[in-house]
Design a protein around this motif. Sequence first.
Motif, PDB file in Angstrom:
ATOM      1  N   VAL A   5       0.371  -1.071  -0.217  1.00 23.77           N
ATOM      2  CA  VAL A   5      -0.255  -0.195  -0.122  1.00 23.77           C
ATOM      3  C   VAL A   5       0.762   1.285   0.001  1.00 23.77           C
ATOM      4  O   VAL A   5       1.345   1.801   0.719  1.00 23.77           O
ATOM      5  CB  VAL A   5      -0.885   0.103   1.100  1.00 23.77           C
ATOM      6  N   GLU A   6       0.846   2.128  -1.062  1.00 22.49           N
ATOM      7  CA  GLU A   6       1.527   3.289  -0.860  1.00 22.49           C
ATOM      8  C   GLU A   6       0.877   4.743  -0.769  1.00 22.49           C
ATOM      9  O   GLU A   6      -0.372   4.191  -0.274  1.00 22.49           O
ATOM     10  CB  GLU A   6       1.924   3.220  -2.329  1.00 22.49           C
ATOM     11  N   SER A   7       1.602   5.405  -0.048  1.00 19.61           N
ATOM     12  CA  SER A   7       0.895   6.982   0.237  1.00 19.61           C
ATOM     13  C   SER A   7       2.131   7.630  -0.535  1.00 19.61           C
ATOM     14  O   SER A   7       2.860   7.208  -0.326  1.00 19.61           O
ATOM     15  CB  SER A   7       0.728   6.932   1.409  1.00 19.61           C
ATOM     16  N   GLY A   8       1.379   9.290   0.372  1.00 20.36           N
ATOM     17  CA  GLY A   8       1.999  10.399  -0.143  1.00 20.36           C
ATOM     18  C   GLY A   8       3.061  10.997  -1.090  1.00 20.36           C
ATOM     19  O   GLY A   8       3.374  12.002  -1.608  1.00 20.36           O
ATOM     20  N   SER A  17       9.709  18.835  -3.091  1.00 16.88           N
ATOM     21  CA  SER A  17      10.442  17.060  -3.249  1.00 16.88           C
ATOM     22  C   SER A  17       9.130  16.365  -2.486  1.00 16.88           C
ATOM     23  O   SER A  17       8.055  16.978  -2.040  1.00 16.88           O
ATOM     24  CB  SER A  17      11.305  17.157  -2.612  1.00 16.88           C
ATOM     25  N   LEU A  18       8.613  15.411  -2.549  1.00 12.29           N
ATOM     26  CA  LEU A  18       7.922  14.365  -1.555  1.00 12.29           C
ATOM     27  C   LEU A  18       8.778  13.134  -1.379  1.00 12.29           C
ATOM     28  O   LEU A  18       9.417  12.975  -1.390  1.00 12.29           O
ATOM     29  CB  LEU A  18       7.297  13.641  -3.025  1.00 12.29           C
ATOM     30  N   ARG A  19       8.532  12.770  -0.387  1.00 11.73           N
ATOM     31  CA  ARG A  19       8.795  11.479   0.107  1.00 11.73           C
ATOM     32  C   ARG A  19       7.118  10.489  -0.009  1.00 11.73           C
ATOM     33  O   ARG A  19       6.249  10.614   0.724  1.00 11.73           O
ATOM     34  CB  ARG A  19       9.061  11.444   1.375  1.00 11.73           C
ATOM     35  N   LEU A  20       7.854   9.550  -0.578  1.00  9.08           N
ATOM     36  CA  LEU A  20       6.275   8.263  -1.099  1.00  9.08           C
ATOM     37  C   LEU A  20       7.136   6.974   0.439  1.00  9.08           C
ATOM     38  O   LEU A  20       8.491   6.750   0.076  1.00  9.08           O
ATOM     39  CB  LEU A  20       6.562   7.566  -2.165  1.00  9.08           C
ATOM     40  N   THR A  77       8.534  -1.214   5.535  1.00 10.16           N
ATOM     41  CA  THR A  77       8.188  -0.161   5.234  1.00 10.16           C
ATOM     42  C   THR A  77       8.987   0.102   3.807  1.00 10.16           C
ATOM     43  O   THR A  77      10.922  -0.490   3.192  1.00 10.16           O
ATOM     44  CB  THR A  77       8.197   0.845   5.378  1.00 10.16           C
ATOM     45  N   LEU A  78       8.607   0.271   2.680  1.00 11.91           N
ATOM     46  CA  LEU A  78       9.317   0.795   1.584  1.00 11.91           C
ATOM     47  C   LEU A  78       9.609   2.511   1.191  1.00 11.91           C
ATOM     48  O   LEU A  78       8.308   2.679   1.013  1.00 11.91           O
ATOM     49  CB  LEU A  78       9.631   0.162   0.488  1.00 11.91           C
ATOM     50  N   ASP A  79      10.792   3.093   1.401  1.00 15.00           N
ATOM     51  CA  ASP A  79      10.327   4.729   1.196  1.00 15.00           C
ATOM     52  C   ASP A  79      11.201   5.050  -0.144  1.00 15.00           C
ATOM     53  O   ASP A  79      12.013   4.205  -0.379  1.00 15.00           O
ATOM     54  CB  ASP A  79      11.073   5.452   2.199  1.00 15.00           C
ATOM     55  N   GLN A  80      10.723   6.634  -0.792  1.00 19.26           N
ATOM     56  CA  GLN A  80      11.735   7.229  -1.576  1.00 19.26           C
ATOM     57  C   GLN A  80      11.321   8.520  -1.475  1.00 19.26           C
ATOM     58  O   GLN A  80       9.959   8.918  -1.605  1.00 19.26           O
ATOM     59  CB  GLN A  80      10.353   6.618  -3.118  1.00 19.26           C
ATOM     60  N   GLN A  81      12.504   9.276  -1.838  1.00 17.94           N
ATOM     61  CA  GLN A  81      12.670  10.028  -1.066  1.00 17.94           C
ATOM     62  C   GLN A  81      12.833  11.142  -2.461  1.00 17.94           C
ATOM     63  O   GLN A  81      13.950  11.035  -3.267  1.00 17.94           O
ATOM     64  CB  GLN A  81      14.014  10.820  -0.141  1.00 17.94           C
ATOM     65  N   MET A  82      12.249  12.207  -3.148  1.00 15.81           N
ATOM     66  CA  MET A  82      12.631  12.601  -4.430  1.00 15.81           C
ATOM     67  C   MET A  82      12.618  14.479  -4.376  1.00 15.81           C
ATOM     68  O   MET A  82      11.311  14.930  -4.039  1.00 15.81           O
ATOM     69  CB  MET A  82      10.654  11.984  -4.895  1.00 15.81           C
TER      70      MET A  82
END
Length: 127
Positions: A5-8, A17-20, A77-82
């Motif tokens: 389940v993704e969010s962000g 910037s966004l963090r998923l 959890t898995l994150d991605q800082q963009m």
Amino acid sequence: QVQLVESGGGLVQSGDSLRLSCAASGGTGSGYVMGWFRQAPGKGREFVAAINCAGSTYYRDSVEGRFTISRDNAKNTLDQQMNNLRPEDAAVYYCATEFYGSMRAMPTRDPEDWRYWGQGTQVNVSS
């Protein structure tokens, strides 16, 4: 059964910037590679970034140096800082995971080779 389940996601301006985040139920243990893909309107799903259990990371060229992928196996959890987002980064972003059997596996970038997917989160970037 693996559930992701993704969010962000959201609407930001160019340069912002966004963090998923991706909350996983299963699919995060030893031997699983986790990754992010994206799909813009009218285009195919494309590889963005991936990380294996050993912590090795892989990025598509256009996001190298701007995006950072990370995982926390204890929290599933898995994150991605963009950072420094561009209009061409706008897309639906999908979390994915696949079992490779090795902590140091190098993942394939072909979405057809990944079995487990989240429902996606929309990222929009205005110029």
